[in-house]
Design an enzyme around this catalytic site. Structure first.
Site, PDB file in Angstrom:
ATOM      1  CD  GLU A 201      -1.191   0.531   3.678  1.00  0.00           C
ATOM      2  OE1 GLU A 201      -1.433   1.732   3.923  1.00  0.00           O
ATOM      3  OE2 GLU A 201      -1.656  -0.417   4.327  1.00  0.00           O
TER       4      GLU A 201
ATOM      5  CE  LYS B 220      -3.529   0.543   9.501  1.00  0.00           C
ATOM      6  NZ  LYS B 220      -3.421   1.818   8.756  1.00  0.00           N
TER       7      LYS B 220
END
Length: 212
Positions: A43, A131
């Site tokens: 990411e 997450k």
């Protein structure tokens, strides 16, 4: 990238590299180096320099099947920008409007959560995975405690995940681990690429040796 594809791929790779930096060219070079070393999912944080352009450039270089996502995605506008750039998934630091916006356009979401209530709300809101952030506050023991009531929730610990912590999180049942500075080091600021390659190989070895 649809949610099923992301979850199958990330669940196999078990490592998400997190790139954040003020040097646009260095961020791009870092991403390509990681991909070359076999890190399949990464990411680019939106608080990096010109992040959507970096994502688009990585996508062009790496191809449509590469696991390229956007991090620190907070708003519906953020979702629109990274979707246009070619991000295959989004990662949020918290449960918020970006989750609904991403789900609406078919982008899988790793939604930031710390507490059981936040994790439950995010999953019922359409998140593909949680997450767990900042994971360092509770460590691997906290992950284990969360998995007792939520055994089917895919947790991805992020925050302070070094080599030893990565191995322990995976042993305690993490779906994958998200790793920023312990992996990236100074590479995204124009630092040592050879050292980045060494760190990437070390983390890949930890992931490879972790129990399934």
């Amino acid at each position: 990238m649809d949610p099923q594809t992301l979850m199958a791929g990330l669940g196999s790779a078990r490592l998400l590299a997190i790139i954040r930096g003020a040097d646009e060219e260095a961020c791009f070079r870092t991403a390509i180096t990681l991909i070359d070393e076999g890190v399949a999912y990464l990411e680019v944080s939106l608080n990096s320099a010109n992040a959507p352009a970096v994502i688009a450039r990585i996508r062009r270089e790496a191809g449509d099947d590469a696991g390229i996502g956007a991090g620190t995605v907070l708003t519906a506008d953020d979702v629109a920008r990274v979707a246009d750039a070619g991000a295959g998934f989004v990662v949020t630091p918290a449960f918020g409007p970006s989750l609904e916006a991403a789900v609406a356009v078919g982008l899988p979401v790793l939604a930031g959560a710390l507490t059981p209530s936040e994790a439950y709300a995010a999953m019922t809101g359409g998140a593909s995975a949680i997450k767990l952030f900042p994971a360092s506050l509770g460590g691997p023991a906290y992950l284990k405690a969360l998995r007792d009531p939520f055994p089917d929730v895919p947790f991805v610990p992020v925050g302070g995940v070094d080599l030893d912590a990565a191995a322990e999180y995976l042993r305690r049942g993490a779906f994958a681990v998200g790793v920023g500075s312990p992996l990236i080091g100074d590479a995204a600021a124009g630092g040592d690429i050879d050292a980045l390659r060494t760190r990437a190989r070390d983390f890949l070895a930890v992931v490879r040796d972790a129990p399934q």
